[in-house]
Enzyme design. Structure first.
Site, short mmCIF file in Angstrom:
data_model
loop_
_atom_site.label_atom_id
_atom_site.label_comp_id
_atom_site.label_asym_id
_atom_site.label_seq_id
_atom_site.Cartn_x
_atom_site.Cartn_y
_atom_site.Cartn_z
N LYS A 83 4.82 -4.74 9.25
CA LYS A 83 3.40 -4.66 8.57
C LYS A 83 3.68 -4.78 7.12
O LYS A 83 4.87 -4.46 6.75
CB LYS A 83 2.93 -3.52 9.14
CG LYS A 83 3.53 -2.06 8.78
CD LYS A 83 2.84 -0.96 9.48
CE LYS A 83 3.88 0.37 9.25
NZ LYS A 83 3.31 1.49 10.34
N CYS A 115 4.91 0.12 -19.15
CA CYS A 115 3.91 -0.75 -19.62
C CYS A 115 3.58 -1.75 -18.37
O CYS A 115 4.36 -1.39 -17.56
CB CYS A 115 4.29 -1.66 -20.84
SG CYS A 115 4.80 -0.86 -22.22
N MET A 116 2.66 -2.52 -18.44
CA MET A 116 2.23 -3.41 -17.37
C MET A 116 3.38 -4.01 -17.12
O MET A 116 3.69 -4.50 -15.79
CB MET A 116 0.98 -4.12 -17.80
CG MET A 116 0.49 -4.74 -16.57
SD MET A 116 -0.85 -5.90 -16.67
CE MET A 116 -2.30 -4.60 -16.97
N ASP A 117 4.25 -4.73 -17.86
CA ASP A 117 5.24 -5.91 -17.74
C ASP A 117 6.50 -5.43 -18.28
O ASP A 117 7.37 -6.33 -18.21
CB ASP A 117 4.57 -7.24 -18.37
CG ASP A 117 3.29 -7.41 -18.17
OD1 ASP A 117 2.73 -7.54 -17.08
OD2 ASP A 117 2.57 -7.32 -19.22
N TYR A 155 3.29 2.81 -25.80
CA TYR A 155 2.11 3.26 -25.96
C TYR A 155 2.07 4.99 -26.12
O TYR A 155 2.58 5.71 -25.27
CB TYR A 155 1.17 3.00 -24.89
CG TYR A 155 0.90 1.74 -24.59
CD1 TYR A 155 0.34 1.06 -25.66
CD2 TYR A 155 1.37 0.79 -23.57
CE1 TYR A 155 -0.08 -0.42 -25.52
CE2 TYR A 155 1.18 -0.38 -23.45
CZ TYR A 155 0.40 -1.30 -24.31
OH TYR A 155 -0.04 -2.40 -24.18
N ARG A 203 9.47 1.35 18.26
CA ARG A 203 8.85 0.44 17.22
C ARG A 203 9.83 0.77 16.04
O ARG A 203 9.05 1.77 14.99
CB ARG A 203 7.57 1.13 16.99
CG ARG A 203 6.48 0.82 18.60
CD ARG A 203 5.11 1.09 18.31
NE ARG A 203 4.82 2.62 17.63
CZ ARG A 203 4.44 3.49 18.33
NH1 ARG A 203 4.21 3.23 19.83
NH2 ARG A 203 4.12 4.34 17.94
N HIS A 215 1.54 7.85 18.85
CA HIS A 215 2.43 7.66 17.52
C HIS A 215 2.68 9.15 16.99
O HIS A 215 1.54 10.21 17.13
CB HIS A 215 1.60 6.95 16.33
CG HIS A 215 2.37 6.79 15.26
ND1 HIS A 215 3.78 6.16 15.24
CD2 HIS A 215 2.15 6.95 13.88
CE1 HIS A 215 4.22 6.01 14.03
NE2 HIS A 215 3.24 6.59 13.06
N ARG A 254 -5.92 9.80 14.21
CA ARG A 254 -6.18 8.77 13.40
C ARG A 254 -6.88 7.85 14.26
O ARG A 254 -8.32 8.04 14.00
CB ARG A 254 -4.80 7.97 12.88
CG ARG A 254 -4.80 7.25 11.92
CD ARG A 254 -3.49 6.99 11.10
NE ARG A 254 -2.53 6.25 12.25
CZ ARG A 254 -1.32 5.74 12.01
NH1 ARG A 254 -0.76 6.06 10.68
NH2 ARG A 254 -0.56 5.32 12.88
C1 LIG Z 1 4.48 2.03 10.89
C2 LIG Z 1 4.67 2.28 12.16
C3 LIG Z 1 5.64 2.51 13.00
C4 LIG Z 1 7.22 2.42 12.40
O1 LIG Z 1 7.48 3.76 11.52
P1 LIG Z 1 8.58 3.89 10.94
O2 LIG Z 1 8.64 5.24 10.56
O3 LIG Z 1 8.60 3.04 9.75
O4 LIG Z 1 9.82 3.61 11.74
C5 LIG Z 1 5.73 2.83 14.28
N1 LIG Z 1 4.51 2.96 15.02
C6 LIG Z 1 3.31 3.09 14.12
C7 LIG Z 1 2.11 2.72 15.07
C8 LIG Z 1 3.30 2.72 13.01
O5 LIG Z 1 2.04 2.62 12.26
#
Ligand SMILES: *Cc1c(COP(=O)(O)O)cnc(C)c1O
Length: 373
Positions: free
Chosen positions: A34, A307-309, A260, A216, A160, A132
């Protein structure tokens, strides 16, 4: 390359991290890619991990899934976040797996599948303590009803953890228990679900009871530890470095100020290097007069407001600095290293936010893996 600031993505390190994590589990790994693979660039990251044997990938948004599908049409892709409420046809047509957590989502998915003459896969998301998204333990009958909707295949069920990155796994164990009890209830009610998953990187490393059929990994693949309490022993290597070239060098007199608001005033004659990168690139302005960068293998402090850049460094104690010298914002220079984890500590945040925050304006340079195995 036009720009004098860039991020290097070491795909060999990504591969090495993948194998290091795989050594902790017998389960299949579904890399989480992601947010443009945590800022590393989703397409090269996925391509590299496919070469390592990964078959299934997780993203947060349908938009990210579609980007992946366009590049790799055959890939198994799951959206682990809340499914977009009006995009069921797209999920079905592209065979992208949504995370379903109420009956009306399932019904809409089923209707789309029936209409298109296809079978839609889904994974059930269970909320065991994150509060969540997800079904809760009181929703058993609602879940069971999904089992009788047409043209659906409940391929997976997942949850999760809120605290898998802490040494103390008490709450994670409670979550796991809730997940297992719910799974058993569904099984008794006749739902056969082949894939269970729960483990993020931290749980892969320290919670084997939670590995199930699929895990995951996210942050660990990118070579960063999930927290200060977990992962130090694994020897993960940060995949991304962030660099720029000095655009200007000068000396200022005692009493002169920088940037700044004049928040830095030279207490002694000061050598100042200007770096062509700022908060629009993801270098957080809160690091003004505080954060460090590496130059000539040594640490130097950011002076004045970012700064921005552009950003200024105090290089008074570093001899020989000149325009064109490479500055390391994240990564190694000689014996020194600044990791996203360290930068996150400066800011009171986590490394995830640092790599995700390096903006698209910073070109990514890919260092290809050595050979193909
Ligand atoms: C982002 C995410 C992960 C990965 O988690 P890490 O801590 O980066 O390994 C796994 N499962 C879900 C649902 C997530 O949102």
């Amino acid at each position: 390359m036009v720009r004098q600031a860039w991020a290097e993505v070491n795909l060999q390190a990504l591969k090495d991290n993948y194998y290091k994590l795989q050594a902790y589990t017998q389960s299949e790994m579904m890399p989480i890619v992601k947010a443009d693979a945590y800022g590393h660039g989703i397409i090269p990251v996925v391509k590299t991990l496919m070469n390592c044997g990964a078959k299934r990938f997780g993203v947060a948004l349908l938009q990210e899934a579609l980007e992946l599908k366009a590049a790799f049409p055959k890939l198994d892709i799951m959206v682990i976040g809340a499914p977009e409420i009006d995009q069921w046809d797209t999920y079905v047509k592209e065979d992208i797996i949504p995370a379903i957590f109420n009956f009306s989502q399932a019904r809409a998915l089923s209707e789309a599948a029936v209409k298109l003459g296809r079978r839609a896969r889904l994974h059930l998301k269970i909320d065991t303590g994150m509060s969540r998204i997800g079904f809760r333990d009181t929703d058993v009958s609602e879940i069971v009803k999904i089992g009788s909707l047409p043209s659906l295949f409940i391929e997976g069920i997942f949850t999760h953890f809120a605290t898998a990155d802490q040494k103390d796994l008490t709450f994670a164990r409670q979550q796991l228990k809730r997940f297992e009890i719910l799974f058993e209830k569904l099984k008794k009610a006749g739902l056969k679900i082949p894939i269970r998953h729960a483990a993020n990187t931290a749980a892969i490393l320290q919670f084997p009871e939670a590995h199930f059929e699929l895990v995951r990994p996210g942050i660990g693949l990118y070579g960063l530890v999930p927290s200060s309490q977990v992962g130090a022993q694994v020897g993960l290597e940060p995949v991304m470095s962030w660099k720029a070239k000095v655009s200007h060098f000068k000396k200022i007199k005692t009493g002169e100020t920088v940037s700044y608001g004049r928040t830095f005033q030279a207490a002694y004659p000061t050598a100042v290097a200007t770096i062509p990168l700022g908060y629009a690139d993801g270098l957080r302005r809160a690091l003004s007069n505080y954060g460090e960068m590496l130059i000539h293998g040594r640490r130097s402090t950011m002076i004045g407001r970012i700064c921005m850049d552009q950003t200024m460094l105090d290089v008074t104690k570093i001899p020989g600095v000149k325009v064109g010298d490479v500055v390391t914002i994240l990564g190694k220079d000689g014996y020194e290293q600044i990791t996203a984890t360290e930068m996150a500590e400066w800011l009171g945040t986590i490394s995830y936010e640092i790599t995700c925050g390096i903006s698209q304006r910073v070109p990514r340079i890919y260092l290809e893996p050595i050979g193909n195995d």
